[in-house]
Design a protein around this motif. Sequence first.
Motif, short mmCIF file in Angstrom:
data_model
loop_
_atom_site.label_atom_id
_atom_site.label_comp_id
_atom_site.label_asym_id
_atom_site.label_seq_id
_atom_site.Cartn_x
_atom_site.Cartn_y
_atom_site.Cartn_z
N SER A 27 0.83 -1.21 0.00
CA SER A 27 0.00 0.00 0.00
C SER A 27 0.86 1.26 0.00
CB SER A 27 -0.93 0.00 1.22
OG SER A 27 -1.83 -1.09 1.17
N VAL A 28 1.93 1.24 0.81
CA VAL A 28 2.85 2.37 0.83
C VAL A 28 3.49 2.55 -0.55
CG1 VAL A 28 5.04 3.24 1.75
CG2 VAL A 28 3.34 2.27 3.30
N ALA A 29 3.96 1.44 -1.13
CA ALA A 29 4.60 1.51 -2.45
C ALA A 29 3.64 2.05 -3.51
CB ALA A 29 5.11 0.13 -2.85
N LYS A 30 2.39 1.61 -3.45
CA LYS A 30 1.40 2.06 -4.44
C LYS A 30 1.16 3.56 -4.35
CE LYS A 30 -3.35 1.31 -6.02
NZ LYS A 30 -3.01 1.07 -7.43
N GLU A 53 -1.42 -8.18 -6.43
CA GLU A 53 -2.69 -7.60 -6.87
C GLU A 53 -2.70 -6.08 -6.68
OE1 GLU A 53 -7.49 -8.03 -6.02
OE2 GLU A 53 -6.13 -9.65 -5.47
N ILE A 54 -2.14 -5.59 -5.59
CA ILE A 54 -2.13 -4.17 -5.29
C ILE A 54 -1.23 -3.41 -6.28
CG2 ILE A 54 -1.36 -2.42 -3.61
CD1 ILE A 54 -2.26 -4.38 -1.40
N LEU A 55 -0.08 -4.00 -6.64
CA LEU A 55 0.95 -3.26 -7.37
C LEU A 55 1.04 -3.54 -8.86
CD1 LEU A 55 3.63 -3.53 -4.60
CD2 LEU A 55 2.69 -1.40 -5.46
N GLY A 56 0.49 -4.64 -9.32
CA GLY A 56 0.53 -4.92 -10.76
C GLY A 56 1.96 -5.03 -11.28
N ASN A 57 2.30 -4.25 -12.32
CA ASN A 57 3.62 -4.38 -12.96
C ASN A 57 4.76 -3.77 -12.13
OD1 ASN A 57 3.19 -1.66 -13.31
ND2 ASN A 57 3.09 -1.72 -15.55
N LYS A 58 4.46 -3.16 -11.01
CA LYS A 58 5.52 -2.67 -10.12
C LYS A 58 6.01 -3.76 -9.17
CE LYS A 58 3.97 2.14 -10.25
NZ LYS A 58 2.91 1.90 -11.24
N TYR A 59 5.31 -4.91 -9.20
CA TYR A 59 5.65 -6.03 -8.34
C TYR A 59 6.64 -6.95 -9.05
CZ TYR A 59 4.94 -10.54 -5.95
OH TYR A 59 5.11 -11.74 -5.29
N ILE A 60 7.74 -7.29 -8.37
CA ILE A 60 8.77 -8.16 -8.94
C ILE A 60 9.04 -9.29 -7.95
CG2 ILE A 60 11.16 -8.31 -9.72
CD1 ILE A 60 10.92 -5.18 -10.16
N ASN A 61 8.90 -10.52 -8.40
CA ASN A 61 9.14 -11.67 -7.54
C ASN A 61 10.56 -12.18 -7.76
OD1 ASN A 61 8.29 -13.73 -5.64
ND2 ASN A 61 8.35 -15.16 -7.35
N LEU A 62 11.36 -12.22 -6.71
CA LEU A 62 12.70 -12.80 -6.76
C LEU A 62 12.64 -14.13 -6.03
CD1 LEU A 62 15.06 -9.76 -6.07
CD2 LEU A 62 14.33 -10.70 -8.26
N LYS A 63 12.55 -15.20 -6.79
CA LYS A 63 12.39 -16.53 -6.19
C LYS A 63 13.69 -17.01 -5.58
CE LYS A 63 10.45 -21.11 -7.16
NZ LYS A 63 9.51 -21.01 -6.05
N MET A 64 13.60 -17.47 -4.32
CA MET A 64 14.79 -17.91 -3.59
C MET A 64 14.70 -19.39 -3.29
SD MET A 64 16.55 -15.13 -3.35
CE MET A 64 17.80 -15.49 -2.12
N GLY A 65 15.86 -19.98 -3.04
CA GLY A 65 15.95 -21.39 -2.72
C GLY A 65 16.81 -22.12 -3.74
N GLY A 66 17.89 -22.77 -3.28
CA GLY A 66 18.77 -23.50 -4.19
C GLY A 66 19.45 -22.58 -5.18
#
Length: 370
Positions: A27-30, A53-66
């Motif tokens: 919410s702050v970022a939006k 859902e809140i941020l749309g294309n401003k959201y970036i997932n950095l997948k972690m593990g291995g």
Amino acid sequence: MMTVFYLISNRQQHNSGRGGSYFSSASVAKVMSENLKVYYFNIGDHDSPVAKEILGNKYINLKMGGLNNFYSIFKYIYMTFKYRPDVVHIYDLVVVFFAYFSQLFSSSKIVLTQPGGANRAVPSKYTPKNVITCSVENFNFYKELKECKHVVNISNRVIPFSTNEKSVGKLKELINYKPTDLIVMKVGRLDNYYGLGIQQAYDFYKELKENHVSVKLIYLGHHENGFMPNPEALCDPDVFFVQDQHFTKDAKTVIDIANYIVANGRSAMEACFLGKRLLVPSKKHGLISINRENYIEAINYNFSERIVVNDSESISCTESSFFYKSLFEDYFNIKNASKKYEQFYVKSVKDSPKLIYLLKSFTSLFFNFR
């Protein structure tokens, strides 16, 4: 234009990515994206559906593990080179390595938000110099840490929202709603951590039922960590455990069905937006009716169960819908806080972490995402 990176960790063994920290940070970022260039990084082993859902294309997932760890770090380096953040705003210390690392490639300043919760010993050598708290309880703790040079309290905020009338209609069908029904709603995860508040909501419902012909209790939230509700509540035909994602994925859009809302944290603020009678579970006083005598204490504790008020202030009294709506505008409307965040970013000081801290935080990162 200032560029800000928002970072939060998301580990499946600890959370679902749907908790208050994800709503708050997204919410702050939006809101800040209206005046600043914003990128939000969810760093973990699964997505945060609410932030996405809140941020749309401003959201970036950095997948972690291995091996994902190395790919995500390189991706973050690329983003840092490309956008040169002025501020890296983190919401927990698990991701502090990324914040430190960004300083090798940009002149970024690091900001930590403590989004609530109890004060606890923190690895102070990793704590940034700039800290935003959401409760006076946390503010008093951080301002005493010598490592923290710039600390400010900005109460937790929510974005004004609309009720989903269609979903409310479906919820009414589910509970066989009648216009004469008095509805009590407990909003939040069905979790052992919130067991006290869950029981207090049931006790309040039973008390009301002694004086009203038709009272219903709705528990709205996900069932987590093997929580077992009160057997009496499970067998009560007027108590409903609503866990369907259709209703829980954006719970605030259906809470308008209730007359009384029992909630902590953000959900309490959302109740204020709708002008609902608000009750906050507490460890010391039982269920507290929020009113003009105790609302400052409630805000200072971020509507947590740790709230402490004078006994006379915990006595139930009637407040108007206007009182709660005014409370929202004065304290919880995030749109009224954007200038405070921007001013804090401008006045923040730059950290100069030692190389050993960078290496240790790197090791900690891999330990958390093995």
